[in-house]
Design a protein around this motif. Structure first.
Motif, PDB file in Angstrom:
ATOM      1  N   SER A 138      10.281 -25.297  21.028  1.00  0.00           N
ATOM      2  CA  SER A 138      10.019 -24.312  19.989  1.00  0.00           C
ATOM      3  C   SER A 138       8.940 -24.845  19.048  1.00  0.00           C
ATOM      4  O   SER A 138       8.884 -26.038  18.770  1.00  0.00           O
ATOM      5  CB  SER A 138      11.299 -24.027  19.206  1.00  0.00           C
TER       6      SER A 138
ATOM      7  N   LEU B 270       7.985 -23.562  12.454  1.00  0.00           N
ATOM      8  CA  LEU B 270       7.525 -24.501  11.440  1.00  0.00           C
ATOM      9  C   LEU B 270       8.692 -25.027  10.607  1.00  0.00           C
ATOM     10  O   LEU B 270       9.602 -24.277  10.250  1.00  0.00           O
ATOM     11  CB  LEU B 270       6.506 -23.830  10.521  1.00  0.00           C
ATOM     12  N   SER B 271       8.631 -26.296  10.341  1.00  0.00           N
ATOM     13  CA  SER B 271       9.613 -26.898   9.436  1.00  0.00           C
ATOM     14  C   SER B 271       8.953 -27.046   8.060  1.00  0.00           C
ATOM     15  O   SER B 271       7.723 -27.066   7.961  1.00  0.00           O
ATOM     16  CB  SER B 271      10.014 -28.272   9.966  1.00  0.00           C
ATOM     17  N   PRO B 272       9.754 -27.136   7.020  1.00  0.00           N
ATOM     18  CA  PRO B 272       9.167 -27.302   5.681  1.00  0.00           C
ATOM     19  C   PRO B 272       8.257 -28.521   5.585  1.00  0.00           C
ATOM     20  O   PRO B 272       7.294 -28.518   4.823  1.00  0.00           O
ATOM     21  CB  PRO B 272      10.393 -27.473   4.780  1.00  0.00           C
ATOM     22  N   THR B 273       8.536 -29.546   6.382  1.00  0.00           N
ATOM     23  CA  THR B 273       7.700 -30.755   6.370  1.00  0.00           C
ATOM     24  C   THR B 273       6.279 -30.414   6.801  1.00  0.00           C
ATOM     25  O   THR B 273       5.313 -30.924   6.221  1.00  0.00           O
ATOM     26  CB  THR B 273       8.275 -31.816   7.314  1.00  0.00           C
TER      27      THR B 273
ATOM     28  N   THR C 136      10.887 -18.589   6.355  1.00  0.00           N
ATOM     29  CA  THR C 136      11.835 -17.954   7.274  1.00  0.00           C
ATOM     30  C   THR C 136      11.198 -16.725   7.922  1.00  0.00           C
ATOM     31  O   THR C 136      11.309 -16.524   9.144  1.00  0.00           O
ATOM     32  CB  THR C 136      13.099 -17.532   6.510  1.00  0.00           C
TER      33      THR C 136
ATOM     34  N   ASN D 279       8.620 -17.870  10.353  1.00  0.00           N
ATOM     35  CA  ASN D 279       9.230 -18.402  11.571  1.00  0.00           C
ATOM     36  C   ASN D 279       9.778 -17.289  12.453  1.00  0.00           C
ATOM     37  O   ASN D 279       9.799 -17.429  13.679  1.00  0.00           O
ATOM     38  CB  ASN D 279      10.328 -19.403  11.224  1.00  0.00           C
TER      39      ASN D 279
ATOM     40  N   GLN E  31       1.310 -25.431  18.437  1.00  0.00           N
ATOM     41  CA  GLN E  31       1.844 -25.917  17.157  1.00  0.00           C
ATOM     42  C   GLN E  31       0.780 -25.861  16.068  1.00  0.00           C
ATOM     43  O   GLN E  31       1.032 -25.385  14.960  1.00  0.00           O
ATOM     44  CB  GLN E  31       2.349 -27.363  17.323  1.00  0.00           C
TER      45      GLN E  31
END
Lengths: 413, 204
Positions: A70, A73-76, B26, B29, B58
């Motif tokens: 996946s 996006l992560s907050p990092t 959110t 995402n 990414q």
């Protein structure tokens, strides 16, 4: 037949180019009709169409590849964005930065101009000393022969200053010069070099009280042309010392004081000595020593030392030069040799040349010549901090303007 | 045919975009989840390498999040595909700079590893389809970048011409001509390398 085939190949090329769009149903009615009428008669184009259809079908029926992971996006990852965008922040601030820098630079330049009118501007701070230096060089060249002659003449009318003030003597001086062309040449080149070099340290030291600086110049030069004339002796007396007494320990303290105000004042004291003779030396020297005392610089203590020394050295020097013009030539040529001595002599000679100039050109010109020297010493050099501020503001202005333009270009692109 | 975009009964793209523009990760995402397979596939068809495709995807999503304020409506997936294509180009260039491994070698390596094997392929004539599919994919990778990206979008990811024009920032006419040249070239490549695949299909 040939023309028919040619037509067909031309048509084939056109159809071939349209087959892809035909396959996708992206052609207009007319184009589609043309192709559909062409295809049955042309096995080549038909083959191409079926190949293309095969390819496209194969690609379109290829199921999507499953992503290995996946990519949400992560907050990092978003944090990373903020860390990287320092340039964005800077470029966003660039216009404001440019404005602030421009104002700062303007303010600093204004302060510079108001406080130090003579030194206003970055370039002009370096420029002025060089121009007067050149002036002094020419003056020194002119004065040098006179200086040599003046000392030669000092002995006989030592106690009669009138003889010096009379233009006859001054006029006689050049006539004697040819007798010692070598000496004249040497004397001419020496002060010339020292005048230029001497000009630099003289502008550098900041004289605390400008009046003190102006005073000796003004008084010595025009009041007694004789004194000024004898003053030219200064380098020569120094030369005299060069031969005999520079080996002596007295020479050491003379070379020690830094090339600040001290060496400049020294010759004036000596000049006063020579002019007034032994007795008057005390009074005039005292009068001239006043300003250095008022100067109250850090090396005020050392400054006063050379004065009596010079006085004590004086008789010996004059005694030496008493032997005649021949002797003058020798010290002059000898003067070239000792470098350590030259270091001390240079500021002295430079100062003397300035003082000797009035004697050469007359009291009338003495004032204007003395004036730039005192005016220069009047304006204190702007503090380093101000210069630094100006440079920093200029750099900031440049950087901000560059960033701004880069941002504008990027936005347009 | 369909299925490159997982269709779910969740908020529409425009709503999520609005939320994401306000800074909601959110919401973004949710959009990413909806489009990441497409983006990965576009990147994969352009780079021909799963690792490069993953990195490109990414990177594309991070860029998309950062530049979401630049998105002014229109096809969202076209906008996203544009970023993904550019990221895929960047990955290719970075790889080219890193190693001297030619694209050709990479393709052969892929072929050996069977990376193009489709886990979701229909069972009927899977073997032949896979063989042809691999041959086509290899041929596509010999195309110049601009032609490859058109094939990647139109033929592999079912973009229409309009969307493709948006995604690649070219005119409709250019899409048409570029696609035509690209397909013709793939065909020629197959005729040269694997004529039996096309011929067998033709005979069928």
């Amino acid at each position: 037949m040939a023309s028919n085939r040619e037509l067909t190949s031309k048509e084939c090329r056109h159809v071939g180019e349209s087959l892809s769009a035909y396959l996708d149903g992206q052609l207009g009615e007319k184009e589609r009709a043309l192709i559909e009428s062409h295809l049955p008669d042309c096995p080549q184009c038909s083959a191409e169409l079926s190949d293309l259809r095969c390819l496209v079908d194969a690609m379109r029926t290829t199921a999507p590849v499953r992503p290995p992971r996946s990519f949400l996006l992560s907050p990092t990852m978003v944090e990373e964005k903020r860390r990287r965008s320092w340039f964005d922040i800077w470029s966003a601030l660039a216009p404001a930065m440019a404005g602030v820098a421009a104002l700062l630079l303007a303010a600093l330049l204004f302060v510079d101009y108001r406080l130090y009118p003579d030194n206003s501007g970055l370039a002009s701070s370096a420029a002025p000393p060089t121009v007067p230096a050149a002036e002094e060089t020419t003056v020194g060249l002119a004065a040098a022969p006179f200086a040599a002659e003046a000392t030669a003449l000092t002995e006989e009318p030592a106690l009669s200053p009138e003889a010096f003030s009379s233009p006859a003597v001054l006029a006689a001086a050049p006539s004697d010069t040819p007798s010692t062309p070598a000496a004249a040449a040497f004397a001419a080149t020496e002060p010339a070099g020292s005048a230029t070099e001497g000009a630099v340290p003289r502008s550098a030291p900041s004289w605390p009280s400008p009046e003190a600086a102006t005073a000796p110049m003004a008084t010595v030069a025009p009041v007694t042309p004789a004194a000024a004339a004898t003053e030219a002796e200064a380098p020569l007396t120094a030369q005299g010392r060069t031969t005999e007494e520079y080996a002596a320990p007295e020479a050491a303290p003379l070379s020690v004081p830094p090339p600040s105000a001290a060496p400049v004042r020294q010759p004036t004291v000596e000049a006063a000595d020579a002019a007034a003779g032994g007795e008057t030396a005390e009074s005039s020297a005292a009068a001239l020593e006043g300003p250095p005392a008022l100067g109250a610089t850090a090396d005020g203590g050392t400054e006063q030392e050379p004065a009596p020394e010079a006085a004590s050295l004086k008789p010996a020097a004059t005694a030496d030069t008493a032997s005649g013009a021949e002797e003058v030539t020798e010290p002059a040529s000898l003067k070239v040799a000792p470098d350590a001595v030259a270091a001390t002599e240079e500021p002295m000679a430079a100062a003397t040349v300035v003082a000797a100039a009035p004697a050469d050109l007359g009291p009338a010109t003495a004032q204007p010549l003395g004036a730039p020297a005192s005016a220069r010493s009047l304006s204190t050099e702007p503090p380093l901090l101000l210069r630094l501020g100006q440079v920093l503001a200029a750099v900031l202005l440049l950087a901000a303007t560059l960033t701004w333009s880069v941002r504008l270009i990027r936005r347009r692109a | 045919m369909s299925g490159s975009i997982p269709v779910k009964s969740s908020p529409a793209d425009p709503d999520l975009v609005r939320e994401a523009k306000k800074g909601s990760l959110t919401a973004f995402n949710a959009l990413a989840a909806r489009h990441q397979t497409l983006l990965y596939n576009v990147a994969y068809r352009v780079t021909g390498n799963p690792d490069l495709a993953a990195d490109a995807t990414q990177e594309a999503l991070i860029l998309a999040y950062r530049r979401l304020h630049q998105y002014r409506g229109g096809s969202l997936r076209a906008w996203l595909a544009r970023i993904a294509t550019n990221c895929a180009y960047d990955q290719l260039r970075a790889r080219k700079r890193q190693s001297t491994t030619s694209l050709e070698d990479m393709v052969e390596e892929e072929d050996r590893l069977g990376a193009l094997e489709d886990p979701h392929a229909s069972p009927e004539d899977a073997a032949l389809a896979t063989e042809l599919g691999e041959a086509i994919a290899a041929a596509v990778l010999t195309l110049p970048e601009d032609q490859r990206s058109v094939i990647a979008l139109v033929d592999y990811n079912h973009f229409d011409y309009e969307e493709t024009a948006q995604a690649l920032d070219i005119s409709l006419g250019t899409v048409k001509s570029r696609l035509s040249r690209a397909r013709a070239r793939v065909r020629n490549e197959l005729l040269r390398r694997h004529p039996e695949l096309l011929a067998s299909r033709m005979r069928q």
